[in-house]
Design an enzyme around this catalytic site. Sequence first.
Site, short mmCIF file in Angstrom:
data_model
loop_
_atom_site.label_atom_id
_atom_site.label_comp_id
_atom_site.label_asym_id
_atom_site.label_seq_id
_atom_site.Cartn_x
_atom_site.Cartn_y
_atom_site.Cartn_z
N ASP A 82 -118.67 57.83 34.82
CA ASP A 82 -118.99 57.66 33.40
C ASP A 82 -119.37 56.19 33.14
O ASP A 82 -118.64 55.28 33.55
CB ASP A 82 -117.74 58.04 32.58
N HIS A 180 -117.79 55.74 20.50
CA HIS A 180 -116.56 55.98 21.26
C HIS A 180 -115.32 55.67 20.41
O HIS A 180 -115.39 54.90 19.46
CB HIS A 180 -116.53 55.08 22.51
N LYS A 184 -114.70 56.57 14.17
CA LYS A 184 -116.15 56.75 14.33
C LYS A 184 -116.92 56.56 13.03
O LYS A 184 -118.09 56.23 13.05
CB LYS A 184 -116.44 58.14 14.90
N GLY A 212 -119.14 60.09 22.84
CA GLY A 212 -118.40 59.81 21.61
C GLY A 212 -118.22 61.06 20.78
O GLY A 212 -118.32 61.03 19.55
N ASP A 256 -112.87 62.14 25.49
CA ASP A 256 -111.76 61.35 26.03
C ASP A 256 -110.68 61.17 24.96
O ASP A 256 -109.51 61.51 25.14
CB ASP A 256 -112.29 59.99 26.51
N ARG A 260 -106.53 61.78 24.78
CA ARG A 260 -105.57 60.67 24.62
C ARG A 260 -104.61 60.95 23.48
O ARG A 260 -103.40 60.71 23.58
CB ARG A 260 -106.31 59.36 24.33
#
Length: 308
Positions: A82, A180, A184, A212, A256, A260
């Site tokens: 990535d 990301h 946002k 994102g 991602d 998290r």
Amino acid sequence: MLVDSKKMFEDAYKGGYAIGAFNVNNMEIIQGIIGGCAEKKSPVIIQVSAGARKYANPIYLRKLIEAAVEEHPEVPICMHLDHGADFDICKQCVDMGFTSVMIDGSHYDFEENIRVTKEVVDYAHSKGVVVEAELGKLEGVEDEVKVASGEGSYTDPDQAVEFVERTGCDSLAISIGTSHGAFKFKGDPKLDFERLDIITKKLSGFPLVLHGASTVIQEFVDKCNQYGGDIPGAKGVPEEMISQAVKSGVCKVNIDTDLRLAMTAEIRKAFHDNPGNFDPRGYLKPARTAIQEMVMHKLDILGNINRI
Ligand code: G3H
Ligand code: 13P
Ligand code: ZN
């Protein structure tokens, strides 16, 4: 089975669904992702960022992904770099067995982006590895480069056609307003779908990638905050917008932040509920389950179920 993303994208494009590309940093995240994909019968892209390589050592991540391939041979797994920053990191990953690499030349001017992308494409293709490139800049802070907000940084459709033709890249990450991380949008979420439709029309059948793309699901932000977190003002891309992007031709969706948040919420809860516990398995096991459940939810949103 370890594969590249070519057939995944062809099938996704034809079937009107998208492949989830999930970032990994450790064993529990990898196990949660592969567990979710095995259950939903979904092909998957497991991706490793520069930060993940620095944190975990690339050898560990490669071996852990290989373990997932061995445990679930029925799941097509693409091992992807990535945001490769330059030719050298892309070459290293190609040489160590990745099936796909991203060269992110989006911070360069158009000609330099083409030059570095083509250099990576030539090397990767000679070794049978596919390449994702990026044109247009994602807003916000990315690898310490702050991109000012505004449509000036969005992908230009005509340039996208020229870029794909001149570089020979296999997929293209585009900028239509996502960024990301967990913050946002300041106001209402807004993506430039008109632009996406034009790009899709001009690059008919070509795989487009949305970075994102986390939703920053409020339930998980709230859960983090309920158990001692402090994440005010977090906001992501609503799920209806992700579905719309998939309908409009996006066939790789990068996630991602939502993993998290799911993991952190569960660990915070476990610490709160069991203050006497100091066995890491006591909190990493529910965290792994939370990753798996989040991945399964994402696969529903992407329409990527029963695809293998
Ligand atoms: O590109 C952004 C991904 O969320 C990876 O983030 O560089 O902190 O590993 P990272
Ligand atoms: P999120 O931060 O929205 O999850 O995006 C991840 C990403 O694009 C990784 O390349
Ligand atoms: Zn990204």
